[in-house]
Design a protein around this motif. Sequence first.
Motif, PDB file in Angstrom:
ATOM      1  N   ASP A   1      59.927  56.903  40.592  1.00 54.19           N
ATOM      2  CA  ASP A   1      60.521  58.237  40.504  1.00 54.19           C
ATOM      3  C   ASP A   1      60.090  58.988  39.257  1.00 54.19           C
ATOM      4  N   LYS A   2      59.591  58.263  38.253  1.00 55.84           N
ATOM      5  CA  LYS A   2      59.167  58.893  37.006  1.00 55.84           C
ATOM      6  C   LYS A   2      57.654  59.092  36.941  1.00 55.84           C
ATOM      7  N   ASN A   3      56.915  58.216  37.590  1.00 57.49           N
ATOM      8  CA  ASN A   3      55.448  58.265  37.498  1.00 57.49           C
ATOM      9  C   ASN A   3      54.841  57.805  38.824  1.00 57.49           C
ATOM     10  N   PRO A   4      55.010  58.605  39.881  1.00 53.60           N
ATOM     11  CA  PRO A   4      54.520  58.195  41.206  1.00 53.60           C
ATOM     12  C   PRO A   4      52.996  58.121  41.289  1.00 53.60           C
ATOM     13  N   GLN A   5      52.288  58.840  40.423  1.00 56.82           N
ATOM     14  CA  GLN A   5      50.826  58.851  40.503  1.00 56.82           C
ATOM     15  C   GLN A   5      50.229  57.479  40.206  1.00 56.82           C
ATOM     16  N   GLN A   6      50.813  56.756  39.238  1.00 55.86           N
ATOM     17  CA  GLN A   6      50.268  55.453  38.846  1.00 55.86           C
ATOM     18  C   GLN A   6      51.005  54.283  39.483  1.00 55.86           C
ATOM     19  N   HIS A   7      52.209  54.512  39.927  1.00 59.31           N
ATOM     20  CA  HIS A   7      53.035  53.428  40.478  1.00 59.31           C
ATOM     21  C   HIS A   7      52.405  52.792  41.708  1.00 59.31           C
ATOM     22  N   VAL A   8      52.465  51.458  41.750  1.00 60.75           N
ATOM     23  CA  VAL A   8      52.072  50.674  42.926  1.00 60.75           C
ATOM     24  C   VAL A   8      53.186  49.658  43.183  1.00 60.75           C
ATOM     25  N   PRO A   9      53.730  49.583  44.386  1.00 59.54           N
ATOM     26  CA  PRO A   9      54.786  48.608  44.677  1.00 59.54           C
ATOM     27  C   PRO A   9      54.329  47.181  44.332  1.00 59.54           C
ATOM     28  N   CYS A  10      55.266  46.366  43.921  1.00 58.29           N
ATOM     29  CA  CYS A  10      54.928  45.032  43.429  1.00 58.29           C
ATOM     30  C   CYS A  10      54.224  44.178  44.486  1.00 58.29           C
ATOM     31  N   GLU A  11      54.683  44.263  45.728  1.00 60.27           N
ATOM     32  CA  GLU A  11      54.047  43.463  46.782  1.00 60.27           C
ATOM     33  C   GLU A  11      52.612  43.914  47.028  1.00 60.27           C
ATOM     34  N   GLU A  12      52.383  45.215  46.965  1.00 59.24           N
ATOM     35  CA  GLU A  12      51.016  45.701  47.129  1.00 59.24           C
ATOM     36  C   GLU A  12      50.159  45.274  45.934  1.00 59.24           C
ATOM     37  N   TYR A  13      50.757  45.300  44.750  1.00 59.67           N
ATOM     38  CA  TYR A  13      50.048  44.846  43.546  1.00 59.67           C
ATOM     39  C   TYR A  13      49.540  43.415  43.735  1.00 59.67           C
ATOM     40  N   LYS A  14      50.382  42.545  44.262  1.00 67.15           N
ATOM     41  CA  LYS A  14      49.967  41.168  44.510  1.00 67.15           C
ATOM     42  C   LYS A  14      48.810  41.110  45.495  1.00 67.15           C
ATOM     43  N   GLU A  15      48.907  41.891  46.560  1.00 68.20           N
ATOM     44  CA  GLU A  15      47.842  41.895  47.567  1.00 68.20           C
ATOM     45  C   GLU A  15      46.537  42.448  46.996  1.00 68.20           C
ATOM     46  N   ASN A  16      46.653  43.434  46.118  1.00 66.47           N
ATOM     47  CA  ASN A  16      45.455  43.996  45.501  1.00 66.47           C
ATOM     48  C   ASN A  16      44.751  42.970  44.615  1.00 66.47           C
ATOM     49  N   LEU A  17      45.533  42.198  43.870  1.00 64.11           N
ATOM     50  CA  LEU A  17      44.944  41.144  43.042  1.00 64.11           C
ATOM     51  C   LEU A  17      44.241  40.107  43.918  1.00 64.11           C
ATOM     52  N   LYS A  18      44.904  39.725  45.012  1.00 63.06           N
ATOM     53  CA  LYS A  18      44.297  38.761  45.946  1.00 63.06           C
ATOM     54  C   LYS A  18      42.994  39.312  46.512  1.00 63.06           C
ATOM     55  N   GLU A  19      42.999  40.590  46.853  1.00 55.91           N
ATOM     56  CA  GLU A  19      41.816  41.217  47.428  1.00 55.91           C
ATOM     57  C   GLU A  19      40.652  41.211  46.446  1.00 55.91           C
ATOM     58  N   MET A  20      40.945  41.437  45.158  1.00 59.91           N
ATOM     59  CA  MET A  20      39.880  41.428  44.151  1.00 59.91           C
ATOM     60  C   MET A  20      39.309  40.031  43.945  1.00 59.91           C
ATOM     61  N   VAL A  21      40.179  39.034  43.927  1.00 59.81           N
ATOM     62  CA  VAL A  21      39.697  37.655  43.795  1.00 59.81           C
ATOM     63  C   VAL A  21      38.845  37.287  45.009  1.00 59.81           C
ATOM     64  N   LYS A  22      39.302  37.684  46.188  1.00 63.79           N
ATOM     65  CA  LYS A  22      38.560  37.414  47.428  1.00 63.79           C
ATOM     66  C   LYS A  22      37.200  38.105  47.408  1.00 63.79           C
ATOM     67  N   PHE A  23      37.171  39.354  46.956  1.00 67.57           N
ATOM     68  CA  PHE A  23      35.900  40.071  46.906  1.00 67.57           C
ATOM     69  C   PHE A  23      34.935  39.387  45.936  1.00 67.57           C
ATOM     70  N   LEU A  24      35.420  38.996  44.777  1.00 66.12           N
ATOM     71  CA  LEU A  24      34.546  38.344  43.797  1.00 66.12           C
ATOM     72  C   LEU A  24      33.939  37.075  44.381  1.00 66.12           C
ATOM     73  N   ALA A  25      34.728  36.316  45.128  1.00 67.50           N
ATOM     74  CA  ALA A  25      34.205  35.101  45.758  1.00 67.50           C
ATOM     75  C   ALA A  25      33.075  35.448  46.720  1.00 67.50           C
ATOM     76  N   SER A  26      33.226  36.548  47.461  1.00 60.29           N
ATOM     77  CA  SER A  26      32.188  36.962  48.410  1.00 60.29           C
ATOM     78  C   SER A  26      30.941  37.462  47.686  1.00 60.29           C
TER      79      SER A  26
ATOM     80  N   ALA B   1      54.575  38.380  39.250  1.00 63.10           N
ATOM     81  CA  ALA B   1      53.798  38.518  40.480  1.00 63.10           C
ATOM     82  C   ALA B   1      52.341  38.153  40.234  1.00 63.10           C
ATOM     83  N   CYS B   2      51.827  38.512  39.078  1.00 66.21           N
ATOM     84  CA  CYS B   2      50.448  38.167  38.714  1.00 66.21           C
ATOM     85  C   CYS B   2      50.293  36.657  38.571  1.00 66.21           C
ATOM     86  N   VAL B   3      51.260  36.020  37.936  1.00 64.88           N
ATOM     87  CA  VAL B   3      51.232  34.565  37.762  1.00 64.88           C
ATOM     88  C   VAL B   3      51.282  33.882  39.137  1.00 64.88           C
ATOM     89  N   GLN B   4      52.152  34.355  40.009  1.00 64.62           N
ATOM     90  CA  GLN B   4      52.268  33.774  41.355  1.00 64.62           C
ATOM     91  C   GLN B   4      50.966  33.947  42.147  1.00 64.62           C
TER      92      GLN B   4
END
Length: 264
Positions: A115-140, A185-188
């Motif tokens: 509600d204070k900074n919607p431009q940069q905000h990313v929901p926590c669950e999506e944040y986790k998926e984004n990290l997974k996606e980056m690790v997956k891409f690097l492996a590829s 979430a990053c640690v998990q």
Amino acid sequence: MSKSSTYTELPVVKWSRHFKNVVATFMTMSKSITWPRVVLFGDSITQFSFQANGWGSEIANKLARKCDVVNRGLSGYNSRWATVVLPRIIPKRAPDASIAAVTIAFGANDCSLEDKNPQQHVPCEEYKENLKEMVKFLASAGVSNDKVILITPPPLHEEWWEKECILKGSSLNRLNSVTGQYAQACVQTASHCGVDVLDLWSLMQKDGEDFSVYLSDGLHLSDKGNQFVAEHLWRLLESRVADLPFILPYWADVDPKTPENSLL
């Protein structure tokens, strides 16, 4: 020797020297040096790490003559945007054996209050998926999981950061407790992906320590904070770069009469 014979031989001498230079240049190009790379990918905490006394510059100093440390920090970016730009930073071509390690440090912007900074905000669950996606891409792209290190955001000093927000005409847009949720979430995610993680949020607050000494404005790192990150990150990086050779011989080992024998 007559004058005529002298003049006919000069071009031959010049051509001989030119030919040697061409051969020497070709040999140098054909034996170009591949410098291993450590890529630092993240937000402003990574971008500013090459400033004086920054953690990135400290890592680069430790790896001088062994490895290039490449700063790909993007101030203000979140993990959603990072997944878009990562393929442009490390293209998915042939497996990239020259990369010794990659650090991924996002979350400090993702955890902004929606509600204070919607431009940069990313929901926590999506944040986790984004990290997974980056690790997956690097492996590829040939960067195996053992070369990847996730870095959580550091803790947030709310009082100091609120002053920064007010100066910019807004109210406090982050909370330390929420930053902690993203750090967890990053640690998990690191555990799920089988990669190492540097949990700055927990380490800087360990045993109730006053973490404000590690911050300059409540969000970004102070000199002491940069030193803290450099020391802890090096413990994770050292084993990954321990076997990298010293590139090009020590100057005293270069043959001064025929240096090309030592350097090519």
